[in-house]
Design an enzyme around this catalytic site. Sequence first.
Site, PDB file in Angstrom:
ATOM      1  N   HIS A   1       1.254   4.460  -3.346  1.00 21.73           N
ATOM      2  CA  HIS A   1       1.484   5.883  -3.109  1.00 21.73           C
ATOM      3  C   HIS A   1       2.611   6.481  -3.952  1.00 21.73           C
ATOM      4  O   HIS A   1       2.508   7.626  -4.410  1.00 21.73           O
ATOM      5  CB  HIS A   1       1.795   6.137  -1.632  1.00 21.73           C
ATOM      6  CG  HIS A   1       0.581   6.272  -0.766  1.00 21.73           C
ATOM      7  ND1 HIS A   1      -0.282   7.347  -0.859  1.00 21.73           N
ATOM      8  CD2 HIS A   1       0.100   5.472   0.216  1.00 21.73           C
ATOM      9  CE1 HIS A   1      -1.252   7.208   0.027  1.00 21.73           C
ATOM     10  NE2 HIS A   1      -1.049   6.079   0.694  1.00 21.73           N
TER      11      HIS A   1
ATOM     12  N   SER B   1      -4.520  -0.101  -4.058  1.00 23.03           N
ATOM     13  CA  SER B   1      -3.858  -1.257  -3.446  1.00 23.03           C
ATOM     14  C   SER B   1      -4.845  -2.372  -3.143  1.00 23.03           C
ATOM     15  O   SER B   1      -4.472  -3.404  -2.588  1.00 23.03           O
ATOM     16  CB  SER B   1      -3.142  -0.838  -2.153  1.00 23.03           C
ATOM     17  OG  SER B   1      -4.050  -0.284  -1.228  1.00 23.03           O
TER      18      SER B   1
ATOM     19  N   HIS C   1       0.832  -1.206   0.000  1.00 18.74           N
ATOM     20  CA  HIS C   1       0.000   0.000   0.000  1.00 18.74           C
ATOM     21  C   HIS C   1       0.865   1.253   0.000  1.00 18.74           C
ATOM     22  O   HIS C   1       0.683   2.153  -0.820  1.00 18.74           O
ATOM     23  CB  HIS C   1      -0.917   0.017   1.220  1.00 18.74           C
ATOM     24  CG  HIS C   1      -1.614   1.324   1.418  1.00 18.74           C
ATOM     25  ND1 HIS C   1      -2.786   1.642   0.781  1.00 18.74           N
ATOM     26  CD2 HIS C   1      -1.277   2.415   2.157  1.00 18.74           C
ATOM     27  CE1 HIS C   1      -3.150   2.861   1.110  1.00 18.74           C
ATOM     28  NE2 HIS C   1      -2.252   3.357   1.951  1.00 18.74           N
TER      29      HIS C   1
ATOM     30  N   GLU D   1      -6.265   8.985  -0.343  1.00 20.36           N
ATOM     31  CA  GLU D   1      -6.500   7.550  -0.183  1.00 20.36           C
ATOM     32  C   GLU D   1      -7.620   6.999  -1.068  1.00 20.36           C
ATOM     33  O   GLU D   1      -7.512   5.895  -1.589  1.00 20.36           O
ATOM     34  CB  GLU D   1      -6.800   7.223   1.280  1.00 20.36           C
ATOM     35  CG  GLU D   1      -5.615   7.429   2.224  1.00 20.36           C
ATOM     36  CD  GLU D   1      -4.487   6.436   2.002  1.00 20.36           C
ATOM     37  OE1 GLU D   1      -4.644   5.483   1.219  1.00 20.36           O
ATOM     38  OE2 GLU D   1      -3.423   6.640   2.620  1.00 20.36           O
TER      39      GLU D   1
END
Length: 241
Positions: free
Chosen positions: A115, A176, A110, A157
């Site tokens: 990111h 993710s 993740h 997110e």
Amino acid sequence: MKQIYENYTDEDFEVWKILFDRQMKQFPTHACDAFKEGLKIADFETGLIPDFQETNQILQETTGWQLAVVPGIVPDYTFFELMANRRFPATTWLRKMKELDYLEEPDMFHDVFAHVPLLTNQHFVNFLEELSKIGLKYVGNDHAIQLLSRVYWFTVEFGLIREKEGLRIYGAGILSSAGETKYSLSEEPPKHEFSIEHMLNTSYRKDKFQVEYFITESYEQLFNSIPEVKVLLEEKLAETA
């Protein structure tokens, strides 16, 4: 703390490969252009866990950012201080094979795979840096941090972006997750136009797919929203003072 690359096991490499390959199959029609471009810049590969030294060199040359190794979820001050100084907190551990589809807290897949690609986009990291500076100002004020976390949550997110081909994903929490990648662009969940006020008024849960999403028009729009975040956050806090 630092990444100790030689500590990764065969299972770690296999987990990375499975997760990487699964997501890459969906990304041509689901991930935003900036993420796909960022993946090429970051030079991520199937079956090869990224080396933070190499990734940091790429990020430094691209946007001036770096990865900072953390053990897991960090306190608010540490979280915001790192990003206000262009250092993104990232874990170095990977989920186990039995945890491919759900984790209680973010792992390296993740933090890094989902990111890092957007950390190569200058407008996006400018937004992240300025949002974190706001967070630093309010550390210790739980209500302020709760409100600000909603903006972070529904953009960094779980944000969607409108592109010429249609809606695409830029939020790392979605990118993710194989299941939420499909779900978020389906017709099932409501999708709202970008609105800081709406985000500040919208709670979220961490243990299930989101029940609603917000659509960004551009990464410039994210960055340009920072003054509005400051004003509306102050107004919200004044209402409860």
